[in-house]
Motif scaffolding. Sequence first.
Motif, PDB file in Angstrom:
ATOM      1  N   ASP A 219      46.612  39.385  85.081  1.00  0.00           N
ATOM      2  CA  ASP A 219      46.385  40.762  86.255  1.00  0.00           C
ATOM      3  C   ASP A 219      46.942  41.068  87.580  1.00  0.00           C
ATOM      4  O   ASP A 219      46.630  40.297  87.970  1.00  0.00           O
ATOM      5  N   LYS A 221      46.051  43.903  89.543  1.00  0.00           N
ATOM      6  CA  LYS A 221      45.128  44.789  89.641  1.00  0.00           C
ATOM      7  C   LYS A 221      45.000  45.742  90.419  1.00  0.00           C
ATOM      8  O   LYS A 221      45.153  47.377  89.721  1.00  0.00           O
ATOM      9  N   GLY A 233      43.867  49.699  85.931  1.00  0.00           N
ATOM     10  CA  GLY A 233      43.568  49.186  84.942  1.00  0.00           C
ATOM     11  C   GLY A 233      44.520  47.802  84.960  1.00  0.00           C
ATOM     12  O   GLY A 233      44.152  47.128  84.009  1.00  0.00           O
ATOM     13  N   TYR A 276      35.634  37.971  77.198  1.00  0.00           N
ATOM     14  CA  TYR A 276      37.087  38.240  78.506  1.00  0.00           C
ATOM     15  C   TYR A 276      36.254  37.663  79.850  1.00  0.00           C
ATOM     16  O   TYR A 276      35.159  38.840  80.291  1.00  0.00           O
ATOM     17  N   GLU A 291      34.025  39.342  86.296  1.00  0.00           N
ATOM     18  CA  GLU A 291      32.834  40.510  85.304  1.00  0.00           C
ATOM     19  C   GLU A 291      33.707  39.915  84.204  1.00  0.00           C
ATOM     20  O   GLU A 291      33.876  39.071  83.896  1.00  0.00           O
ATOM     21  N   ASN A 293      33.903  41.278  79.980  1.00  0.00           N
ATOM     22  CA  ASN A 293      34.433  42.357  79.022  1.00  0.00           C
ATOM     23  C   ASN A 293      34.466  42.264  77.688  1.00  0.00           C
ATOM     24  O   ASN A 293      34.385  40.681  77.366  1.00  0.00           O
ATOM     25  N   ARG A 295      35.551  42.149  75.580  1.00  0.00           N
ATOM     26  CA  ARG A 295      37.073  42.628  74.429  1.00  0.00           C
ATOM     27  C   ARG A 295      38.322  41.960  75.136  1.00  0.00           C
ATOM     28  O   ARG A 295      38.298  41.462  76.124  1.00  0.00           O
ATOM     29  N   GLY A 297      41.756  41.840  77.758  1.00  0.00           N
ATOM     30  CA  GLY A 297      42.737  42.419  78.108  1.00  0.00           C
ATOM     31  C   GLY A 297      43.923  43.064  78.329  1.00  0.00           C
ATOM     32  O   GLY A 297      44.144  43.008  77.069  1.00  0.00           O
ATOM     33  N   ASP A 298      43.701  44.236  78.913  1.00  0.00           N
ATOM     34  CA  ASP A 298      44.905  45.084  78.854  1.00  0.00           C
ATOM     35  C   ASP A 298      44.925  45.052  80.459  1.00  0.00           C
ATOM     36  O   ASP A 298      44.473  45.711  80.883  1.00  0.00           O
ATOM     37  N   PRO A 299      46.539  44.806  81.134  1.00  0.00           N
ATOM     38  CA  PRO A 299      47.863  43.856  79.210  1.00  0.00           C
ATOM     39  C   PRO A 299      47.877  42.649  79.410  1.00  0.00           C
ATOM     40  O   PRO A 299      49.002  41.856  78.739  1.00  0.00           O
ATOM     41  N   GLU A 300      46.615  42.254  79.799  1.00  0.00           N
ATOM     42  CA  GLU A 300      46.600  40.304  79.714  1.00  0.00           C
ATOM     43  C   GLU A 300      46.742  40.631  78.617  1.00  0.00           C
ATOM     44  O   GLU A 300      47.999  39.331  77.867  1.00  0.00           O
TER      45      GLU A 300
HETATM   46  N1  GLY Z   1      42.907  44.306  82.590  1.00  0.00           N
HETATM   47  C1  GLY Z   1      42.076  44.313  83.159  1.00  0.00           C
HETATM   48  C2  GLY Z   1      41.184  44.890  81.936  1.00  0.00           C
HETATM   49  O1  GLY Z   1      41.306  44.826  80.581  1.00  0.00           O
HETATM   50  O2  GLY Z   1      40.014  45.133  81.886  1.00  0.00           O
END
Ligand code: GLY
Length: 452
Positions: A219, A221, A233, A276, A291, A293, A295, A297-300
């Motif tokens: 990503d 950031k 994001g 994630y 970190e 997550n 869920r 990732g967005d935009p991954e």
């Molecule tokens: N692209 C980072 C996230 O979805 O947290």
Amino acid sequence: MNILVLGAGGREHALAWQCAKDSKVQQVYVAPGNAGTALEPKCKNVVLKTTSETAGEHSAVIDFCQNNNIDMVIVGPEAPLVTGIVDACRDAGIKAWGPTAYCAQLEGSKTFAKEFMATNNIPTAAYEGFTDAALAKNYIDEQGAPIVIKADGLAAGKGVIVAETIEQAHAAIDDMLASNKFGEAGSRVVIEQFLSGEEASFICMIDGDNILPMATSQDHKRAFEGDMGPNTGGMGAYSPAPVVTDSVYEKTMAQVIQPVVDAMKSAGHPYTGFLYAGLMIDESGNPSVIEFNCRLGDPETQPILMRLQSSMVDLVAQGLAGNLPSQADWDDRVALGIVVASKGYPESSSKGDVISGLPALTTDINTAVKVFHAGTTFAKSNDSDSADDYTNNTNSEKEVVTDGGRVLCVTALANTISNAQQAALMVTGAISFEGAHYRRDIGHHAISREML
Ligand code: GLY
Ligand code: AMP
């Protein structure tokens, strides 16, 4: 089959598009979705008023699933996961793909995540948690800069300040603890050792036991080219990420992912859903977790799912049944996505700006460039602006307008990362709206490697 995808971003457009490609699928509902999901064949947006960010209020989703023969729910964003949507669906006998509220604490509370990593020997930056501004500042003075300040709760990827100087770190403490810039999410902060290296996103599907790693990605950031400016994001991503060599991959599986699966299982809360791990990989190829997550990732997700050749629906069904395979099929090509953001992002965003130059929607699943929508909607017409109007299928005639910070993610597949960047830039260059901005250097780390 009928599927319900929850969420409104580019990640959810990519998920809905992948699900709709499966011939077993009759209808993909997206709640609330965006203009892109409304235009996608076999997809339909629905408004579920309590898609809920409020703990315990998941009844609209449950009622919808029961009334519309939904075979599986795929949850995109973290907020409903953290408030227990998967638990609520399971209690109602509905199949929902994602972690329970207990497991989602890995994202929902930085303090939980850091304690979990310490207990389970998962490599991560040293840290301390604070609620008191004076104590936090003393700690910063002791540690020196650079240093990283994070709001404890969910802050949409924006509650992190990488402070280059002690003054910046103090200012971040004043913002978060004293002036409450992030509300409840910032009433407690985590102060972390600064890690250097290259970042990568390592995303898996987990069914409680089995792990299916997705293709790797990276990503971008920061808001501006050259990785400058404030954190966002995510302004673009590509897959695979060459920084994740075979050795980094093995270490991440052994030192990060497997320990999460084992620890959650032995705590009586098996981890299910996407996980994630945001990694910092140092010069010796050792990963540390920046970190977790709970869920995708967005935009991954947009480049990752552009490369997925297995059926997303089959993988989720196998995940729900507890028999995930250990591998999926991926396109060998590289995918790269450029986020087009609206005026003011990330500090603010602009709504209602008319978007022109979008390529015609194509149903050809092999097209090399796909524009995933995120913050988009349709311009309200004078004769009707009801929610039903928004969801019906006469949308293709309507103007698409901005409706959030990250507006689109233009994603291209090509044989090299440079070609994927060029292809994505060509389509991006033709799109315009008031205040649109994007980075022209997405993929620069991998492109430098390609030049070697
Ligand atoms: N692209 C980072 C996230 O979805 O947290
Ligand atoms: P997070 O929301 O925790 O992923 O943080 C957002 C971004 O801040 C990360 O993607 C990194 O670029 C940066 N960051 C977070 N923690 C650290 C750290 N300990 N050292 C260096 N950079 C960090």
